[in-house]
Design an enzyme around this catalytic site. Structure first.
Site, PDB file in Angstrom:
ATOM      1  CB  CYS A   2     124.138 -25.565  10.440  1.00  0.00           C
ATOM      2  SG  CYS A   2     123.717 -27.012   8.547  1.00  0.00           S
ATOM      3  CD  GLU A  93     116.479 -29.515   6.112  1.00  0.00           C
ATOM      4  OE1 GLU A  93     116.570 -28.738   4.514  1.00  0.00           O
ATOM      5  OE2 GLU A  93     116.962 -29.807   6.191  1.00  0.00           O
ATOM      6  CG  ASP A 116     118.392 -26.782   1.721  1.00  0.00           C
ATOM      7  OD1 ASP A 116     119.342 -27.052   1.732  1.00  0.00           O
ATOM      8  OD2 ASP A 116     117.275 -26.551   2.770  1.00  0.00           O
TER       9      ASP A 116
END
Length: 636
Positions: A2, A93, A116
């Site tokens: 993101c 991630e 996550d």
């Protein structure tokens, strides 16, 4: 994956709601799937997609979402713990999140999502700063603790995910990209003269916390910081991981190769975790081929999409190697062949999206690969980046290895090593000897030689802001292990940091998550614990640990490759055929502001175009900087 950003108002209303909105808009490409905001003022906390006028805040977070895990509404960010004490905005991630979630559930936590992100939140609530020791992944995130009213910032061990900040007595701003920070007019676009000249002279970027903008810093990899939100204090990032004091293991070469296989196989396995389809960038070299071939063993039934760059000149094409790998794993191949016709128009887009100047046009080939990925609706790709920096894949490592041999084993072993270097590597043995010998000269003499070597790059400076004697890199003491010292420098300072920046901006320009499974703490620590002759063997063979450990997965032709090409473009030809573009740059009125001898620079390019001077990387750097400065309206 993101885009993130945020602000702390030390002085209330210093950073406006409009600024938070503008930062989010500037990085929309990083997360086009969704967006959200978090505002905290005193006891009031708001999570929203809609910013309402008149709201006052002390802490603000923004988030642009690229949905990869848990595609539902539950994965929306910024995300809070159930008790609303902690709020996170997160980019990246953490691949071992399933194992960590199980560990936290055993402690009594109940999870509301399959993300996550939620794991990071409760890991921080449980372990505090020490949570960073548990994460295997790439990340940059901020967590607001409303009880302590402080913001916890952290970046992954290698700096795979970007994080920048600007700070003064009135505010603290952070963002995934510099373009988000300069959306705030209070952040000055004044150029850092020393960083500019380091780039022009050496080609260096991203090797320290300073950026090309005086008011903007890059948050260092493998660091965290805790920032009180109530008052302005100096930002002091602290390290949480390093390669210092790693003891050399007593292990056989065969056992070491088996361990490399075990670690890397597991890396690929967890890097394949995704709720969207995964693709692969494939050059036909050992690194990217290893990634897709092991992925084929793990998920043989899953279709593999392989994206490759093919230059339009045969001598630099790797298509024959790419075809071998694609045939081995049965992948669907996709090829891009960038042309001179589109180069000028598209390179200007890249100059804008990269935020800082860069070293050459190979970045254009990478950009076109990610464009191809986007065209085929893939949101995640695995890439071989980082293997050269861990397993000594570059030619310049030979001089470092040679000096280790000289210091440890004497002149006869040194001469034997030099003689064994394979002719296919195209290494000048005399140059290698001279570079190696220079490493054992007194430090001040080394710097004088380096300065003399670089002196030609200073001829276009009106005034100098740098001196070769002033440039140092902090590094652990590796003693006579010259190769490990060089690997460390490449991983932390000169090389990998800017390659990761190029890849991040190129991939995120098309809203694609690029994963790099070589860059993990466990693999890097293991390699650094091995004798140097396991990393670059005494017979001059690079990556022998990989070749031996991964031999059951790869085609023999790939295992035996010794040449290296990469994303090489016909830069010299393209620039020489773009004289009008070059002339436009050199004749811009803005050039007088940067302390350069423009008339001499024009004369130099005239020599290049009339074949009276050779085109070099230095020429590109001046063109790149001058166009970058004009696009970004930067001033010295």
């Amino acid at each position: 994956m993101c885009g993130i950003g945020g602000a702390i108002n030390f002085k209330r209303s210093e950073i406006s709601l409009e600024t938070i909105q503008n930062i989010g808009s500037a990085i929309e490409h990083r997360g086009p799937d969704d967006f959200g905001f978090y505002f905290a003022a005193g006891g009031e906390k708001v999570l929203t997609r809609e910013i309402k006028d008149g709201f006052d805040f002390n802490v603000a977070f923004l988030h642009r979402r690229l949905s990869i895990l848990d595609l539902s509404e539950r994965g929306w960010q910024p995300m809070q713990t159930l008790n609303k004490r902690y709020t996170i905005t997160y980019n990246g991630e953490v691949y071992n999140y399933i194992e960590l979630r199980d560990l936290l559930m055993a402690k009594g936590y109940q999870f509301q999502t399959e993300t996550d992100t939620e794991v990071i939140l409760y890991a921080y609530e449980t372990w505090g700063v020490k949570c960073l020791e548990y994460f295997n992944g790439m990340f940059a995130f901020a967590i607001h603790d409303t009880v302590k009213n402080e913001v916890f910032l952290a970046r992954d061990p290698f700096g795979i995910k970007p994080l920048y900040y600007a700070v003064n007595n009135n505010f603290f701003l952070f963002c995934s990209e510099i373009k988000g920070l300069v959306a705030e007019t209070k952040v000055n676009k004044k150029i850092n003269a020393a960083k500019l000249q380091e780039y022009l002279a050496y080609g260096w970027t991203n090797h320290s916390s300073e950026t090309i903008y005086s008011d903007i810093c890059e948050f260092p990899a493998a660091h965290y910081a805790i920032i009180p939100a109530a008052k302005s204090e100096a930002i002091k990032p602290k390290p949480y991981w390093s390669l210092e004091n790693i003891e050399v293991r007593n292990i056989s070469f065969q056992d070491a190769a088996s361990r490399v296989e075990e670690i890397f196989y597991n890396n690929i396995k967890i890097h394949l975790r995704s709720d969207v389809e995964v693709g692969y960038t494939l050059s036909g070299g050992l690194d990217s081929s290893s990634v897709i071939c092991i992925a084929d063993k793990i998920l043989p039934e899953r279709k593999k999409h392989a994206f490759s760059y093919i230059p339009n000149y045969e001598e630099k094409s790797e298509k024959k190697w790419i075809d071998i790998v694609n045939a081995k794993v049965g992948s669907v191949p996709y090829f891009t062949e960038p042309s001179e016709a589109t180069f000028i128009s598209e390179i200007e887009k890249i100059i804008a999206l990269q935020d800082e100047p860069f070293g050459g046009t190979s970045i254009y080939a990478q950009y076109k690969v990610f464009e191809l990925v986007k065209e085929n609706n893939i949101k995640v790709v695995l890439d071989g980046q980082g293997a050269d920096e861990i397993f000594a894949g570059y030619i310049h490592y030979f001089s470092d290895r040679a000096m280790s041999i000289l210091q440890k084993d004497g002149i006869n072993a040194y001469i034997a090593f030099i003689r064994k270097i394979d002719p296919l590597l195209n290494v000048s043995k005399l140059r290698l000897i001279l570079k190696g010998v220079a490493k054992i000269l007194p430090w001040d003499m080394q710097k004088r030689l380096e300065k003399r070597y670089l002196s030609h790059t200073e001829r276009f400076f009106e005034t100098k802001a740098i001196d070769a004697n002033d440039i140092t890199f902090t590094a652990p003491n590796f003693g006579d292990n010259y190769l490990k010292a060089s690997l460390y420098k490449r991983l932390k300072h000169v090389g990998l940091p800017w390659l990761l920046r190029y890849q991040d901006r190129n991939s995120m320009a098309f809203s694609i998550e690029g994963r790099v499974p070589f860059l993990t703490k466990d693999l890097t620590e293991f390699v650094f614990s091995l004798p140097e002759d396991y990393i670059l063997t005494n017979d001059g063979y690079t990556k022998q640990l990989m070749r031996e450990g991964l031999k059951s997965y790869l085609p023999q032709e790939i295992l035996k490759r010794k040449d290296k090409i990469g994303f090489e473009t016909p830069e010299r030809k393209w620039i020489k055929n773009s004289s009008s573009w070059v002339s436009e740059i050199l004749n811009s009125r803005n050039n007088s502001h940067f302390g350069l001898k423009i008339n001499e620079l024009k004369a130099e390019f005239t020599k290049v175009f009339t074949n009276k001077a050779n085109y070099t990387e230095e020429h590109w750097r001046y063109l790149n900087f001058l166009r970058w400065a004009e696009i970004n309206k930067a001033t010295l």
